[in-house]
Design a protein around this motif. Structure first.
Motif, PDB file in Angstrom:
ATOM      1  N   TRP A 202      53.809  58.878  31.889  1.00  0.00           N
ATOM      2  CA  TRP A 202      54.336  57.755  32.658  1.00  0.00           C
ATOM      3  C   TRP A 202      54.629  56.591  31.724  1.00  0.00           C
ATOM      4  CZ3 TRP A 202      55.702  58.065  37.705  1.00  0.00           C
ATOM      5  CH2 TRP A 202      55.314  59.235  38.372  1.00  0.00           C
ATOM      6  N   VAL A 203      55.888  56.218  31.651  1.00  0.00           N
ATOM      7  CA  VAL A 203      56.264  55.118  30.759  1.00  0.00           C
ATOM      8  C   VAL A 203      57.074  54.081  31.532  1.00  0.00           C
ATOM      9  CG1 VAL A 203      56.289  56.554  28.688  1.00  0.00           C
ATOM     10  CG2 VAL A 203      58.382  56.292  29.997  1.00  0.00           C
ATOM     11  N   ASN A 204      57.042  52.868  31.034  1.00  0.00           N
ATOM     12  CA  ASN A 204      57.864  51.816  31.620  1.00  0.00           C
ATOM     13  C   ASN A 204      59.311  52.166  31.382  1.00  0.00           C
ATOM     14  OD1 ASN A 204      55.726  50.213  32.475  1.00  0.00           O
ATOM     15  ND2 ASN A 204      55.553  49.235  30.473  1.00  0.00           N
ATOM     16  N   ALA A 205      60.040  52.426  32.458  1.00  0.00           N
ATOM     17  CA  ALA A 205      61.401  52.918  32.287  1.00  0.00           C
ATOM     18  C   ALA A 205      62.441  51.897  32.718  1.00  0.00           C
ATOM     19  CB  ALA A 205      61.580  54.204  33.084  1.00  0.00           C
ATOM     20  N   GLU A 206      62.059  51.003  33.643  1.00  0.00           N
ATOM     21  CA  GLU A 206      63.025  50.052  34.177  1.00  0.00           C
ATOM     22  C   GLU A 206      62.405  48.678  34.134  1.00  0.00           C
ATOM     23  OE1 GLU A 206      65.311  52.244  37.797  1.00  0.00           O
ATOM     24  OE2 GLU A 206      64.292  50.375  38.252  1.00  0.00           O
ATOM     25  N   ALA A 207      63.223  47.682  33.917  1.00  0.00           N
ATOM     26  CA  ALA A 207      62.685  46.331  33.929  1.00  0.00           C
ATOM     27  C   ALA A 207      63.690  45.380  34.547  1.00  0.00           C
ATOM     28  CB  ALA A 207      62.339  45.880  32.524  1.00  0.00           C
ATOM     29  N   ARG A 208      63.168  44.471  35.353  1.00  0.00           N
ATOM     30  CA  ARG A 208      64.022  43.425  35.902  1.00  0.00           C
ATOM     31  C   ARG A 208      63.242  42.123  35.855  1.00  0.00           C
ATOM     32  NH1 ARG A 208      68.137  46.170  37.705  1.00  0.00           N
ATOM     33  NH2 ARG A 208      67.833  48.138  38.804  1.00  0.00           N
ATOM     34  N   THR A 209      63.960  41.051  35.620  1.00  0.00           N
ATOM     35  CA  THR A 209      63.307  39.756  35.600  1.00  0.00           C
ATOM     36  C   THR A 209      63.659  39.000  36.873  1.00  0.00           C
ATOM     37  OG1 THR A 209      63.285  39.729  33.220  1.00  0.00           O
ATOM     38  CG2 THR A 209      63.032  37.621  34.300  1.00  0.00           C
ATOM     39  N   LEU A 210      62.606  38.617  37.597  1.00  0.00           N
ATOM     40  CA  LEU A 210      62.782  37.858  38.835  1.00  0.00           C
ATOM     41  C   LEU A 210      62.339  36.421  38.597  1.00  0.00           C
ATOM     42  CD1 LEU A 210      60.983  40.154  41.456  1.00  0.00           C
ATOM     43  CD2 LEU A 210      63.249  40.453  40.500  1.00  0.00           C
ATOM     44  N   GLY A 211      62.983  35.525  39.291  1.00  0.00           N
ATOM     45  CA  GLY A 211      62.518  34.151  39.182  1.00  0.00           C
ATOM     46  C   GLY A 211      63.551  33.186  39.702  1.00  0.00           C
ATOM     47  N   PRO A 212      63.210  31.940  39.825  1.00  0.00           N
ATOM     48  CA  PRO A 212      61.845  31.436  39.672  1.00  0.00           C
ATOM     49  C   PRO A 212      61.004  31.736  40.911  1.00  0.00           C
ATOM     50  CG  PRO A 212      63.373  29.648  40.141  1.00  0.00           C
ATOM     51  CD  PRO A 212      64.184  30.893  40.087  1.00  0.00           C
ATOM     52  N   LEU A 213      59.784  32.193  40.666  1.00  0.00           N
ATOM     53  CA  LEU A 213      58.854  32.470  41.745  1.00  0.00           C
ATOM     54  C   LEU A 213      57.527  31.779  41.413  1.00  0.00           C
ATOM     55  CD1 LEU A 213      59.540  36.261  42.321  1.00  0.00           C
ATOM     56  CD2 LEU A 213      59.573  34.535  44.131  1.00  0.00           C
ATOM     57  N   PRO A 214      56.818  31.305  42.435  1.00  0.00           N
ATOM     58  CA  PRO A 214      55.550  30.649  42.130  1.00  0.00           C
ATOM     59  C   PRO A 214      54.511  31.647  41.614  1.00  0.00           C
ATOM     60  CG  PRO A 214      55.880  30.805  44.510  1.00  0.00           C
ATOM     61  CD  PRO A 214      57.143  31.269  43.870  1.00  0.00           C
ATOM     62  N   GLY A 215      53.732  31.208  40.647  1.00  0.00           N
ATOM     63  CA  GLY A 215      52.680  32.066  40.109  1.00  0.00           C
ATOM     64  C   GLY A 215      51.509  32.170  41.067  1.00  0.00           C
ATOM     65  N   TYR A 216      51.445  31.229  42.000  1.00  0.00           N
ATOM     66  CA  TYR A 216      50.408  31.267  43.023  1.00  0.00           C
ATOM     67  C   TYR A 216      51.053  30.876  44.340  1.00  0.00           C
ATOM     68  CZ  TYR A 216      46.308  30.145  45.804  1.00  0.00           C
ATOM     69  OH  TYR A 216      45.368  30.118  46.792  1.00  0.00           O
ATOM     70  N   TYR A 217      50.682  31.560  45.411  1.00  0.00           N
ATOM     71  CA  TYR A 217      51.270  31.224  46.700  1.00  0.00           C
ATOM     72  C   TYR A 217      50.282  31.595  47.793  1.00  0.00           C
ATOM     73  CZ  TYR A 217      54.552  30.999  50.581  1.00  0.00           C
ATOM     74  OH  TYR A 217      55.171  30.684  51.751  1.00  0.00           O
ATOM     75  N   ALA A 218      49.926  30.616  48.608  1.00  0.00           N
ATOM     76  CA  ALA A 218      49.009  30.907  49.709  1.00  0.00           C
ATOM     77  C   ALA A 218      49.524  30.235  50.960  1.00  0.00           C
ATOM     78  CB  ALA A 218      47.612  30.386  49.393  1.00  0.00           C
TER      79      ALA A 218
END
Lengths: 265, 308
Positions: free
Chosen positions: A91-107
């Motif tokens: 099992w290897v990292n095969a796909e990558a996507r960058t999402l943002g901006p998103l909060p690092g904390y959310y409640a």
């Protein structure tokens, strides 16, 4: 103890509001709110912290008609998500996507289930609930092999992001986290876990009536790292050479000290 | 008691870290090995990001090799000249290793690099050690003296150009082989967070034909400098050295090593080696399974560095 103090504050607040006759607000319904702490300091023994968010509802609406939603949102960042796939048996990292901006904390905490409080359109408008956080795909991922994202893909990545963050207690939804006392006062308790991102947090208080926002207040909360940890972190990122040499120096000193201490003649 | 690790960005149990340092220190004292190749996987198993585990473990090894090296220094059991040659290759190798590490980190493949390096090296070394120790145990049971196997002649390698005299080792050999061995071990050190003694010591005995009395001291001597270089390079290029973590491991390691050395004197050499071989193979199996079995979570998050 802190809770008691906060409650006292709520009561004082209510009395003040009542005595001023709510004249300062043009709106019929509104809310005033505060939190027990506006600064969280992360030191070496930090294992999380409870904060109390509280306030009072001003207004003349009938009992039980109001809902309160409290949102705490950490600083926004971009995140790279990697997806593992099986290749040649591993099992290897095969796909990558960058999402943002998103909060690092959310409640988000509310008086009852969010779906019962407001329709989707209203929740999406105010970004209430992890599902309705607005973000975009950031294209500059280093992996050229990743195929272009379909809407289904974006949803999959977003869901995975929320799932992992929830697993780390950094994203949470609590449909019974806010309690209303005597149709006037409300309080919500939130546990901030360790592993909090540092920076300025936004707190938002929404007063809902018949599915619409009728009162809103926002505030700030800062999460900072202190002491030796802060010094190490800052040095590691801003003066990495010095930091590395410091690490070697400490290790050399300890190794030498041990050699002296355990020297067998 | 929880302690916040500022670079790993997680809280870990203080006693767990000291205890792990102690356990691995105990084993390294008992078996006479460095222990980095056990500590780095253990750190990964408890959830430290692999890149941080490797770099911080290199930092810890600086401490253990300094204290070990000083003991050999007092006995004059170090071939300084050979150490400097090995170390020159080692520092170059660690630079190459850190650059490779950085490149694969940007591509999201550094965890795979670390795990697969471990699986390969641990299974080969574990298997060789197990075979050798089982053979030794069988021979002793039969009452035969253990023959020290002389390796085949590799003298053509040592007769390459650029020869140098190594007085302490009573050798006059080309510096190309030690430079290359140093380079390889330096690279492994940067990628795996190990001192590399488990490669360096056999290479010195069998390839360079160095006398055994200076082998351990010289190996430790060069490990001090190579792991220092690895620590500084990882700090500069990847910002993955967690000094808090390293110091906790050092404390545990130091105490453990003292008790381990005492325990090691009471046990028989072959049986010790067989036990160590089984531990090494066990760790290799666990890492292998983690690569092969479908993980519960297929996605992983990496915060994008928002640096200047």
């Amino acid at each position: 103890m802190k809770t008691a103090v906060a409650f006292l504050a709520v009561i004082v607040l209510t009395v003040l509001c009542a005595s001023s006759g709510m004249a300062q607000k043009a709106q019929a319904n509104a809310l005033v709110a505060d939190l027990s702490k506006d600064q969280i300091r992360v030191a070496s023994n930090f294992t999380g912290e409870r904060i109390l968010l509280f306030g009072a509802i001003e207004g003349t609406s009938p009992a039980g008609a109001s809902d309160v939603v409290v949102v705490v949102r950490g600083p926004s960042e971009n995140f790279t998500l990697r997806r593992k796939k099986r290749m040649a048996g591993i099992w290897v990292n095969a796909e990558a996507r960058t999402l943002g901006p998103l909060p690092g904390y959310y409640a988000v905490a509310s008086t009852r289930a969010l779906a019962d409080i407001a329709p989707v359109s209203e929740r999406a408008k105010h970004q209430i609930g992890p599902k309705y956080l607005r973000f975009s795909l950031v294209s500059q991922t280093p992996e050229a092999a990743t195929p272009p994202a379909s809407p289904g893909d974006i949803a999959l990545y977003h869901d995975s992001f929320v799932r992992i963050k929830s697993g780390q207690n950094l994203y949470s939804v609590d449909p019974s986290g806010v309690s209303i006392i005597a149709d006037r006062l409300f309080r919500a308790e939130l546990t901030l876990p360790s592993g909090l991102p540092f920076g300025t947090y936004i707190t938002e208080f929404f007063l809902f009536e018949k599915g619409r926002v009728v009162g809103y207040q926002t505030g700030e909360l800062s999460v900072t790292i202190t002491g030796l940890e802060q010094w190490l972190r800052v040095t590691a990122h801003e003066m990495p050479l010095l930091y590395g040499l410091f690490g070697v120096f400490i290790a050399g000193l300890m190794g030498w000290g041990v050699a002296i201490l355990f020297r067998r003649v | 008691m929880q302690i916040y690790l500022p670079i790993a960005e997680i809280s870990a149990n203080f006693m767990t870290l000291i205890g792990m340092g102690g356990l691995v220190g105990f084993m390294s004292g008992m078996f006479g090995v460095g222990g980095g190749f056990l500590m780095t996987p253990l750190l990964i198993f408890i959830g430290i990001p692999p890149a941080v585990a490797v770099a911080s473990e290199a930092n810890q090894i600086v401490a253990s090799s300094v204290s070990g090296g000083l003991a050999h220094w007092r006995r004059r059991a170090i071939d300084i000249r050979m150490g400097v040659i090995l170390m020159s290759g080692g520092v170059a190798g660690s630079y190459a290793g850190v650059q490779l590490f950085k490149l694969l980190r940007a591509l999201g493949q550094v965890d795979l690099l670390i795990s697969s390096s471990y699986v390969i090296f641990l299974s080969v070394i574990g298997a060789l050690m197990l075979r050798e120790s089982l053979h030794a145990i069988r021979e002793t049971r039969k009452g035969r003296p253990i023959r020290v196997r002389r390796p085949g002649q590799h003298s053509w390698i040592l007769r390459l150009p650029l020869r140098m005299r190594f007085r302490q080792s009573r050798l006059y050999i080309s510096i190309i082989p030690p430079l290359l061995i140093g380079f390889l071990v330096g690279m492994l050190s940067a990628i795996m967070g190990v001192g590399g003694g488990f490669i360096m010591v056999p290479a010195m005995i069998y390839l360079l034909r160095m006398p055994t009395n200076v082998v351990i001291g010289t190996s430790l001597f060069q490990i001090i400098f190579v792991t220092s270089a690895v620590t500084v390079l990882h700090a500069v290029e990847n910002q993955t050295v967690d000094i808090v973590l390293a110091v906790l491991l050092m404390i545990g390691g130091v105490i453990g090593a003292q008790f381990g050395a005492i325990a090691g004197q009471r046990l028989r050499g072959e049986e010790l080696r067989a036990l160590l071989a089984l531990i090494v193979l066990g760790v290799a199996c666990k890492l292998m399974l983690d690569l092969v079995v479908e993980p519960a979570e297929l996605f992983s998050i990496q915060r994008l560095e928002v640096g200047p």
